[in-house]
Motif scaffolding. Structure first.
Motif, PDB file in Angstrom:
ATOM      1  N   UNK A   1     -52.646   0.736  -9.671  1.00 32.95           N
ATOM      2  CA  UNK A   1     -52.989   1.714  -8.628  1.00 32.95           C
ATOM      3  C   UNK A   1     -51.914   1.761  -7.551  1.00 32.95           C
ATOM      4  N   UNK A   2     -51.387   0.599  -7.183  1.00 31.04           N
ATOM      5  CA  UNK A   2     -50.358   0.554  -6.153  1.00 31.04           C
ATOM      6  C   UNK A   2     -49.115   1.331  -6.586  1.00 31.04           C
ATOM      7  N   UNK A   3     -48.664   1.092  -7.805  1.00 30.82           N
ATOM      8  CA  UNK A   3     -47.465   1.771  -8.301  1.00 30.82           C
ATOM      9  C   UNK A   3     -47.738   3.247  -8.542  1.00 30.82           C
ATOM     10  N   UNK A   4     -48.919   3.574  -9.057  1.00 31.84           N
ATOM     11  CA  UNK A   4     -49.260   4.986  -9.267  1.00 31.84           C
ATOM     12  C   UNK A   4     -49.244   5.745  -7.945  1.00 31.84           C
ATOM     13  N   UNK A   5     -49.737   5.114  -6.891  1.00 28.78           N
ATOM     14  CA  UNK A   5     -49.734   5.762  -5.581  1.00 28.78           C
ATOM     15  C   UNK A   5     -48.306   6.019  -5.111  1.00 28.78           C
ATOM     16  N   UNK A   6     -47.425   5.042  -5.306  1.00 27.26           N
ATOM     17  CA  UNK A   6     -46.015   5.200  -4.934  1.00 27.26           C
ATOM     18  C   UNK A   6     -45.373   6.335  -5.727  1.00 27.26           C
ATOM     19  N   UNK A   7     -45.574   6.339  -7.043  1.00 27.97           N
ATOM     20  CA  UNK A   7     -44.944   7.359  -7.875  1.00 27.97           C
ATOM     21  C   UNK A   7     -45.572   8.731  -7.676  1.00 27.97           C
ATOM     22  N   UNK A   8     -46.856   8.767  -7.318  1.00 28.75           N
ATOM     23  CA  UNK A   8     -47.476  10.051  -6.994  1.00 28.75           C
ATOM     24  C   UNK A   8     -46.790  10.692  -5.797  1.00 28.75           C
ATOM     25  N   UNK A   9     -46.452   9.878  -4.807  1.00 27.85           N
ATOM     26  CA  UNK A   9     -45.741  10.392  -3.626  1.00 27.85           C
ATOM     27  C   UNK A   9     -44.349  10.869  -4.011  1.00 27.85           C
ATOM     28  N   UNK A  10     -43.676  10.085  -4.857  1.00 28.33           N
ATOM     29  CA  UNK A  10     -42.300  10.401  -5.235  1.00 28.33           C
ATOM     30  C   UNK A  10     -42.228  11.676  -6.065  1.00 28.33           C
ATOM     31  N   UNK A  11     -43.154  11.848  -7.003  1.00 28.54           N
ATOM     32  CA  UNK A  11     -43.053  12.956  -7.951  1.00 28.54           C
ATOM     33  C   UNK A  11     -44.063  14.072  -7.688  1.00 28.54           C
ATOM     34  N   UNK A  12     -44.794  14.005  -6.617  1.00 30.50           N
ATOM     35  CA  UNK A  12     -45.804  15.015  -6.330  1.00 30.50           C
ATOM     36  C   UNK A  12     -45.178  16.404  -6.257  1.00 30.50           C
ATOM     37  N   UNK A  13     -45.781  17.325  -6.986  1.00 30.12           N
ATOM     38  CA  UNK A  13     -45.310  18.703  -6.935  1.00 30.12           C
ATOM     39  C   UNK A  13     -44.172  19.014  -7.864  1.00 30.12           C
ATOM     40  N   UNK A  14     -43.672  18.014  -8.623  1.00 23.47           N
ATOM     41  CA  UNK A  14     -42.580  18.305  -9.546  1.00 23.47           C
ATOM     42  C   UNK A  14     -43.129  19.039 -10.758  1.00 23.47           C
ATOM     43  N   UNK A  15     -42.359  19.925 -11.359  1.00 24.84           N
ATOM     44  CA  UNK A  15     -42.839  20.661 -12.527  1.00 24.84           C
ATOM     45  C   UNK A  15     -43.231  19.714 -13.649  1.00 24.84           C
TER      46      UNK A  15
ATOM     47  N   UNK B   1     -39.890  14.683 -15.830  1.00 21.92           N
ATOM     48  CA  UNK B   1     -40.111  13.631 -14.845  1.00 21.92           C
ATOM     49  C   UNK B   1     -41.143  12.615 -15.314  1.00 21.92           C
ATOM     50  N   UNK B   2     -41.968  12.987 -16.306  1.00 20.31           N
ATOM     51  CA  UNK B   2     -42.931  12.016 -16.837  1.00 20.31           C
ATOM     52  C   UNK B   2     -42.194  10.828 -17.434  1.00 20.31           C
ATOM     53  N   UNK B   3     -41.089  11.104 -18.137  1.00 21.48           N
ATOM     54  CA  UNK B   3     -40.298  10.027 -18.716  1.00 21.48           C
ATOM     55  C   UNK B   3     -39.621   9.196 -17.644  1.00 21.48           C
ATOM     56  N   UNK B   4     -39.118   9.862 -16.604  1.00 20.49           N
ATOM     57  CA  UNK B   4     -38.484   9.133 -15.497  1.00 20.49           C
ATOM     58  C   UNK B   4     -39.517   8.271 -14.798  1.00 20.49           C
ATOM     59  N   UNK B   5     -40.706   8.810 -14.635  1.00 18.27           N
ATOM     60  CA  UNK B   5     -41.788   8.053 -13.990  1.00 18.27           C
ATOM     61  C   UNK B   5     -42.113   6.796 -14.791  1.00 18.27           C
ATOM     62  N   UNK B   6     -42.210   6.939 -16.101  1.00 15.13           N
ATOM     63  CA  UNK B   6     -42.472   5.759 -16.938  1.00 15.13           C
ATOM     64  C   UNK B   6     -41.359   4.736 -16.799  1.00 15.13           C
ATOM     65  N   UNK B   7     -40.117   5.220 -16.683  1.00 10.56           N
ATOM     66  CA  UNK B   7     -38.979   4.303 -16.581  1.00 10.56           C
ATOM     67  C   UNK B   7     -38.943   3.584 -15.238  1.00 10.56           C
ATOM     68  N   UNK B   8     -39.750   4.035 -14.272  1.00 11.10           N
ATOM     69  CA  UNK B   8     -39.805   3.405 -12.956  1.00 11.10           C
ATOM     70  C   UNK B   8     -41.066   2.565 -12.772  1.00 11.10           C
ATOM     71  N   UNK B   9     -41.836   2.381 -13.851  1.00 11.78           N
ATOM     72  CA  UNK B   9     -43.113   1.681 -13.756  1.00 11.78           C
ATOM     73  C   UNK B   9     -42.976   0.222 -14.178  1.00 11.78           C
ATOM     74  N   UNK B  10     -43.268  -0.729 -13.290  1.00 11.64           N
ATOM     75  CA  UNK B  10     -43.218  -2.151 -13.667  1.00 11.64           C
ATOM     76  C   UNK B  10     -44.423  -2.543 -14.500  1.00 11.64           C
ATOM     77  N   UNK B  11     -44.208  -3.419 -15.466  1.00 10.58           N
ATOM     78  CA  UNK B  11     -45.280  -3.929 -16.331  1.00 10.58           C
ATOM     79  C   UNK B  11     -45.199  -5.453 -16.321  1.00 10.58           C
ATOM     80  N   UNK B  12     -45.899  -6.076 -15.384  1.00 11.50           N
ATOM     81  CA  UNK B  12     -45.873  -7.534 -15.280  1.00 11.50           C
ATOM     82  C   UNK B  12     -46.591  -8.124 -16.493  1.00 11.50           C
ATOM     83  N   UNK B  13     -45.960  -9.035 -17.245  1.00 15.17           N
ATOM     84  CA  UNK B  13     -46.603  -9.594 -18.446  1.00 15.17           C
ATOM     85  C   UNK B  13     -47.790 -10.478 -18.093  1.00 15.17           C
ATOM     86  N   UNK B  14     -48.576 -10.829 -19.116  1.00 14.07           N
ATOM     87  CA  UNK B  14     -49.771 -11.659 -18.891  1.00 14.07           C
ATOM     88  C   UNK B  14     -49.415 -13.039 -18.356  1.00 14.07           C
TER      89      UNK B  14
END
Length: 320
Positions: free
Chosen positions: A133-147, A152-165
């Motif tokens: 949720x924290x990262x989604x909120x950050x990326x929502x602000x960054x990419x809000x309103x983009x076509x 940008x969906x791919x760029x958004x995924x490339x900016x998403x951290x995935x902390x392992x178990x």
């Protein structure tokens, strides 16, 4: 050894290296029981007590509790079963200790305030859903309103951290710093401005090809000059700048050299935020990716080279 040999607690202590008090405690708890007693009531132990106490000592050194040890010695559980249970419990403890160490190590480097320390601890202990949720909120602000079809969906995924178990201390520390960075309002605005400064792809269904990404194109065209040590004010830099401006002319929509240099300078200066490189460095640590190539050296070189040539052009225009 004579199977009928019996040992006093003192003899047992000498053979096992355990204290008399410890053996008496184990005996009182029923982990090792006396075989007989003397007429005076002193305990006597058989040879099997030596082996049992050696096992107890090993299990205690491995961190097993007395209840678990008794289940083994009483044959309620096998040694393998108890070992597996204890190993699983240790995994949980190790994870907690690793997290605590990462937070404390980070705090030692920063000398934070009480409030900052509390925030670091909270960020480190977030659940997976809360991290998302924290990262989604950050990326929502960054990419809000983009076509939606702009890639940008791919760029958004490339900016998403995935902390392992089971993250390492380094990954936990990187997550805490990245999370703090993503919560920084100034950083959010800077990344949003960087995204906004990129020319959007043409509307869906348009016959026009996508315009090139100025930052990506700059990295591609200038990388070799930076790696070769070409100075941005040298004549050897002239063809590099010419190629760069020609390549970016389509993206910026200008053919006039002065206007093109000005637009390109603005675009690159907008992208030249060292926190951007730091974000992707931390992202690579968290996701286990190779360290990314820093963008700052390429942009610094390009900005200096463009400023020099813009000044030269201005001087030539105003020269009497």
């Amino acid at each position: 050894m004579d199977g009928g040999t019996l040992y006093s607690i003192g003899e047992l202590a000498r053979r096992t290296g355990l204290a008399v008090k410890t053996i008496r405690f184990y005996s009182d708890r029923g982990i090792v029981t006396p075989t007989d007693r003397t007429p005076a009531g002193y305990r006597r132990y058989g040879p099997e007590a030596v082996a049992r106490l050696a096992l107890v000592r090993t299990l205690r050194e491995l961190g097993l509790g007395l209840d678990a040890i008794r289940r083994v010695t009483d044959r309620e559980r096998t040694l393998g079963q108890v070992a597996a249970e204890h190993a699983a419990a240790l995994d949980v403890q190790i994870g907690i200790l690793r997290l605590q160490r990462a937070v404390l190590t980070t705090a030692a480097r920063r000398d934070p305030t009480f409030e900052e320390m509390e925030r670091m601890h909270q960020l480190a202990t977030l659940s997976e859903a809360a991290r998302r949720r924290l990262i989604d909120d950050f990326l929502d602000v960054v990419f809000d309103g983009r076509p939606g079809g702009s890639g940008h969906a791919g760029v958004r995924r490339s900016m998403t951290p995935e902390l392992p178990d089971n993250p390492t201390e380094e990954q936990i520390a990187a997550w805490v710093e990245l999370a703090e960075l993503s919560l920084d309002p100034e950083f959010r605005v800077a990344v949003r401005n960087l995204v906004d400064s990129h020319v959007a792809d043409p509307p869906e269904g348009s016959a026009n090809p996508p315009r090139p990404d100025v930052v990506a194109l700059t990295r591609e065209l200038v990388r070799a000059a930076v790696q070769s040590g070409i100075s941005p004010d040298s004549p050897q830099a002239d063809p590099v700048v010419a190629t760069l401006t020609a390549g970016c002319a389509l993206a910026l929509g200008h053919s006039d050299e002065a206007q093109l240099h000005g637009r390109l300078l603005h675009r690159l200066e907008t992208a030249n935020d060292p926190r951007r490189d730091r974000y992707f460095d931390l992202l690579a640590v968290i996701n286990g990716w190779p360290a990314p190539e820093p963008l700052a050296p390429v942009i610094d070189w390009s900005v200096k080279a463009l400023r020099i040539r813009t000044a030269r052009h201005s001087n030539s225009v105003h020269r009497p």
